[in-house]
Design an enzyme around this catalytic site. Sequence first.
Site, PDB file in Angstrom:
ATOM      1  N   THR A   1       5.253   2.608  -5.974  1.00  0.00           N
ATOM      2  CA  THR A   1       6.515   3.329  -5.863  1.00  0.00           C
ATOM      3  C   THR A   1       7.653   2.461  -6.376  1.00  0.00           C
ATOM      4  O   THR A   1       7.633   1.242  -6.215  1.00  0.00           O
ATOM      5  CB  THR A   1       6.810   3.748  -4.396  1.00  0.00           C
ATOM      6  OG1 THR A   1       8.131   4.288  -4.329  1.00  0.00           O
ATOM      7  CG2 THR A   1       6.711   2.597  -3.423  1.00  0.00           C
TER       8      THR A   1
ATOM      9  N   ASP B   1       4.055  10.740  -2.708  1.00  0.00           N
ATOM     10  CA  ASP B   1       5.055  11.703  -3.175  1.00  0.00           C
ATOM     11  C   ASP B   1       5.514  12.456  -1.947  1.00  0.00           C
ATOM     12  O   ASP B   1       4.714  12.914  -1.139  1.00  0.00           O
ATOM     13  CB  ASP B   1       4.514  12.672  -4.229  1.00  0.00           C
ATOM     14  CG  ASP B   1       5.684  13.323  -4.967  1.00  0.00           C
ATOM     15  OD1 ASP B   1       6.481  12.594  -5.570  1.00  0.00           O
ATOM     16  OD2 ASP B   1       5.830  14.556  -4.903  1.00  0.00           O
TER      17      ASP B   1
END
Length: 218
Positions: free
Chosen positions: A13, A76
């Site tokens: 990320t 996500d």
Amino acid sequence: MSDLFERSIVLATANPKKVTELRAIFAGIGLGVESLADLNTPTTEPDETGATFEQNATIKAVEYARQTGRLCLADDSGLAVDALGGAPGVISSHYCTDGVETGMTREERDAANNEKLLAELGDRAISERTARFVCVMVLASPDGNIHATTRGTFEGAIGPPGDVPRGTSGFGYDPLFLVAPELAQTSAELDAKTKNALSHRGEAARAMAETIAAMRGA
Ligand code: ITT
């Protein structure tokens, strides 16, 4: 089991606040993790072109695993507001620009996203402001293999203007999100440990850690 599983897992990320939350969650369950910033390998952010959280988490996990040559775990996540038909959903991080990347900083986007969300909900009653955070996590290896997918949710409601924003912890929509069932505190008013114990990211991460432990033991 491949040696990929013997090394620490890379958190795929570009969001430093997610890294902080995930490090704390995984440390609490004895799983070593590294962030992209800990590696010497330069990476580029993939385009999140999926229509679902699962598709986007898969895109990020597979692409970062390919770029780094390591086992990668992607998250996500986003906010789904019932009265808005599940919006902002997969475009949560770029809601203010209808999902279009415009070069704003994360802080600018968070502020503009929150302003837009409050405007969209207007003066609806609290019963019409129910929402949940959703997180899907995907673990992928450099050959494109998907080893695990987990999901977590965090129920609440978007507070009315005047009552929110409140709190300085967390990120994104946290200052607007009243935590169910009490709807008294926003998730930005929770300390990190409490948010991780209740949150969509905590739930998905704990399920992922169990799956990884089982794979390592296999
Ligand atoms: P990466 O794709 O690099 O992981 P990102 O921030 O772009 O970072 P997402 O595409 O998953 O991540 O979008 C997540 C957005 O959803 C995030 O920017 C917030 O607006 C919102 N969000 C997700 N989890 C949240 C949380 O715990 N608290 C507040 N907002 C959250």
